[in-house]
Design a protein around this motif. Structure first.
Motif, PDB file in Angstrom:
ATOM      1  N   THR A   1       0.836  -1.189   0.000  1.00  0.00           N
ATOM      2  CA  THR A   1       0.000   0.000   0.000  1.00  0.00           C
ATOM      3  C   THR A   1       0.875   1.246   0.000  1.00  0.00           C
ATOM      4  OG1 THR A   1      -1.649  -1.186   1.277  1.00  0.00           O
ATOM      5  CG2 THR A   1      -1.841   1.213   1.216  1.00  0.00           C
ATOM      6  N   PRO A   2       0.724   2.112  -1.005  1.00  0.00           N
ATOM      7  CA  PRO A   2       1.563   3.305  -1.040  1.00  0.00           C
ATOM      8  C   PRO A   2       1.146   4.306   0.035  1.00  0.00           C
ATOM      9  CG  PRO A   2       0.000   3.333  -2.857  1.00  0.00           C
ATOM     10  CD  PRO A   2      -0.169   2.017  -2.142  1.00  0.00           C
ATOM     11  N   LEU A   3       2.118   5.017   0.528  1.00  0.00           N
ATOM     12  CA  LEU A   3       1.891   6.080   1.509  1.00  0.00           C
ATOM     13  C   LEU A   3       2.105   7.418   0.828  1.00  0.00           C
ATOM     14  CD1 LEU A   3       3.893   4.730   4.579  1.00  0.00           C
ATOM     15  CD2 LEU A   3       1.429   4.750   4.310  1.00  0.00           C
ATOM     16  N   SER A   4       1.630   8.444   1.480  1.00  0.00           N
ATOM     17  CA  SER A   4       1.941   9.780   0.987  1.00  0.00           C
ATOM     18  C   SER A   4       3.450   9.973   1.105  1.00  0.00           C
ATOM     19  CB  SER A   4       1.203  10.835   1.806  1.00  0.00           C
ATOM     20  OG  SER A   4       1.712  10.877   3.122  1.00  0.00           O
ATOM     21  N   PRO A   5       4.035  10.876   0.311  1.00  0.00           N
ATOM     22  CA  PRO A   5       5.489  11.081   0.389  1.00  0.00           C
ATOM     23  C   PRO A   5       5.965  11.443   1.796  1.00  0.00           C
ATOM     24  CG  PRO A   5       4.608  12.147  -1.563  1.00  0.00           C
ATOM     25  CD  PRO A   5       3.430  11.658  -0.771  1.00  0.00           C
ATOM     26  N   GLU A   6       5.174  12.204   2.527  1.00  0.00           N
ATOM     27  CA  GLU A   6       5.557  12.590   3.891  1.00  0.00           C
ATOM     28  C   GLU A   6       5.596  11.383   4.820  1.00  0.00           C
ATOM     29  OE1 GLU A   6       6.675  14.615   7.266  1.00  0.00           O
ATOM     30  OE2 GLU A   6       6.782  15.219   5.177  1.00  0.00           O
ATOM     31  N   LEU A   7       4.594  10.523   4.742  1.00  0.00           N
ATOM     32  CA  LEU A   7       4.569   9.339   5.601  1.00  0.00           C
ATOM     33  C   LEU A   7       5.659   8.344   5.211  1.00  0.00           C
ATOM     34  CD1 LEU A   7       0.761   8.730   6.122  1.00  0.00           C
ATOM     35  CD2 LEU A   7       2.396   9.809   7.658  1.00  0.00           C
ATOM     36  N   GLU A   8       5.935   8.232   3.927  1.00  0.00           N
ATOM     37  CA  GLU A   8       7.037   7.370   3.476  1.00  0.00           C
ATOM     38  C   GLU A   8       8.363   7.874   4.051  1.00  0.00           C
ATOM     39  OE1 GLU A   8       9.213   4.380   1.594  1.00  0.00           O
ATOM     40  OE2 GLU A   8       7.062   4.512   1.953  1.00  0.00           O
ATOM     41  N   ARG A   9       8.559   9.171   4.016  1.00  0.00           N
ATOM     42  CA  ARG A   9       9.776   9.762   4.575  1.00  0.00           C
ATOM     43  C   ARG A   9       9.871   9.474   6.071  1.00  0.00           C
ATOM     44  NH1 ARG A   9      11.361  13.619   7.542  1.00  0.00           N
ATOM     45  NH2 ARG A   9       9.319  14.536   7.817  1.00  0.00           N
ATOM     46  N   GLN A  10       8.760   9.616   6.783  1.00  0.00           N
ATOM     47  CA  GLN A  10       8.750   9.347   8.227  1.00  0.00           C
ATOM     48  C   GLN A  10       9.056   7.881   8.517  1.00  0.00           C
ATOM     49  OE1 GLN A  10       5.139  10.608  10.105  1.00  0.00           O
ATOM     50  NE2 GLN A  10       5.341  12.718   9.391  1.00  0.00           N
ATOM     51  N   ALA A  11       8.458   6.988   7.733  1.00  0.00           N
ATOM     52  CA  ALA A  11       8.695   5.556   7.935  1.00  0.00           C
ATOM     53  C   ALA A  11      10.166   5.218   7.719  1.00  0.00           C
ATOM     54  CB  ALA A  11       7.811   4.738   6.990  1.00  0.00           C
ATOM     55  N   ARG A  12      10.751   5.757   6.652  1.00  0.00           N
ATOM     56  CA  ARG A  12      12.163   5.493   6.376  1.00  0.00           C
ATOM     57  C   ARG A  12      13.061   6.077   7.473  1.00  0.00           C
ATOM     58  NH1 ARG A  12      13.566   3.402   1.597  1.00  0.00           N
ATOM     59  NH2 ARG A  12      11.927   3.200   0.044  1.00  0.00           N
ATOM     60  N   ARG A  13      12.715   7.263   7.954  1.00  0.00           N
ATOM     61  CA  ARG A  13      13.510   7.904   9.005  1.00  0.00           C
ATOM     62  C   ARG A  13      13.463   7.074  10.286  1.00  0.00           C
ATOM     63  NH1 ARG A  13      12.115  11.079  13.092  1.00  0.00           N
ATOM     64  NH2 ARG A  13      10.029  11.365  12.256  1.00  0.00           N
ATOM     65  N   ARG A  14      12.258   6.624  10.687  1.00  0.00           N
ATOM     66  CA  ARG A  14      12.128   5.844  11.911  1.00  0.00           C
ATOM     67  C   ARG A  14      12.838   4.493  11.801  1.00  0.00           C
ATOM     68  NH1 ARG A  14      10.809   6.371  16.606  1.00  0.00           N
ATOM     69  NH2 ARG A  14       9.433   4.617  16.659  1.00  0.00           N
ATOM     70  N   ALA A  15      12.698   3.827  10.666  1.00  0.00           N
ATOM     71  CA  ALA A  15      13.383   2.547  10.481  1.00  0.00           C
ATOM     72  C   ALA A  15      14.897   2.748  10.525  1.00  0.00           C
ATOM     73  CB  ALA A  15      12.962   1.897   9.171  1.00  0.00           C
ATOM     74  N   GLY A  16      15.369   3.849   9.950  1.00  0.00           N
ATOM     75  CA  GLY A  16      16.798   4.168  10.002  1.00  0.00           C
ATOM     76  C   GLY A  16      17.274   4.440  11.419  1.00  0.00           C
ATOM     77  N   GLN A  17      16.464   5.131  12.201  1.00  0.00           N
ATOM     78  CA  GLN A  17      16.816   5.400  13.595  1.00  0.00           C
ATOM     79  C   GLN A  17      16.906   4.104  14.386  1.00  0.00           C
ATOM     80  OE1 GLN A  17      13.626   8.000  14.743  1.00  0.00           O
ATOM     81  NE2 GLN A  17      14.784   9.858  14.270  1.00  0.00           N
ATOM     82  N   GLN A  18      15.976   3.216  14.159  1.00  0.00           N
ATOM     83  CA  GLN A  18      15.965   1.956  14.888  1.00  0.00           C
ATOM     84  C   GLN A  18      17.156   1.082  14.504  1.00  0.00           C
ATOM     85  OE1 GLN A  18      12.010   0.833  13.789  1.00  0.00           O
ATOM     86  NE2 GLN A  18      11.083   1.938  15.497  1.00  0.00           N
ATOM     87  N   THR A  19      17.495   1.063  13.228  1.00  0.00           N
ATOM     88  CA  THR A  19      18.671   0.323  12.784  1.00  0.00           C
ATOM     89  C   THR A  19      19.931   0.967  13.364  1.00  0.00           C
ATOM     90  OG1 THR A  19      17.531  -0.285  10.751  1.00  0.00           O
ATOM     91  CG2 THR A  19      19.920  -0.529  10.767  1.00  0.00           C
ATOM     92  N   GLY A  20      19.959   2.287  13.425  1.00  0.00           N
ATOM     93  CA  GLY A  20      21.097   2.999  14.010  1.00  0.00           C
ATOM     94  C   GLY A  20      21.309   2.649  15.467  1.00  0.00           C
ATOM     95  N   TRP A  21      20.227   2.464  16.226  1.00  0.00           N
ATOM     96  CA  TRP A  21      20.370   2.087  17.627  1.00  0.00           C
ATOM     97  C   TRP A  21      21.006   0.706  17.747  1.00  0.00           C
ATOM     98  CZ3 TRP A  21      19.151  -1.800  20.902  1.00  0.00           C
ATOM     99  CH2 TRP A  21      19.402  -1.563  22.263  1.00  0.00           C
TER     100      TRP A  21
END
Length: 98
Positions: A6-26
């Motif tokens: 399911t596609p997300l709006s560009p803003e939500l896609e950006r948020q999802a990628r940012r959060r997943a990146g933060q979690q991987t960074g931890w």
């Protein structure tokens, strides 16, 4: 592992990628902490100086983990976390729509 379709709006896609990146960074942060401190302790810690930097770093790691709230779940962690964030954000977006 199935991919999220399911596609997300560009803003939500950006948020999802940012959060997943933060979690991987931890996870990377925790791994480096464990490896460096294990090596230091194995090399010897005469004089008791090692407790202070280890304790300070541990506090930072715990704060980082509290901010990110990571739950590792096996292989392809980044993809799993990205999919989870997309689903969470899609649910938020669906609740906002009339």
């Amino acid at each position: 592992m199935p991919t999220f379709q399911t596609p997300l709006s560009p803003e939500l896609e950006r948020q999802a990628r940012r959060r997943a990146g933060q979690q991987t960074g931890w996870l990377v942060h925790a791994t480096v902490f464990a490896l460096v401190n294990a090596a230091l302790w194995l090399a010897g810690h005469r004089g008791g100086w090692l407790g202070l930097p280890t304790g300070g770093w541990l506090i930072g790691l715990l704060i980082h983990g509290a901010v990110v709230w990571l739950r590792p779940q096996g292989q392809h962690l980044h993809q799993h976390l990205l999919t989870r964030e997309r689903r969470r954000l899609a649910g938020q977006e669906a609740r906002r729509l009339p």
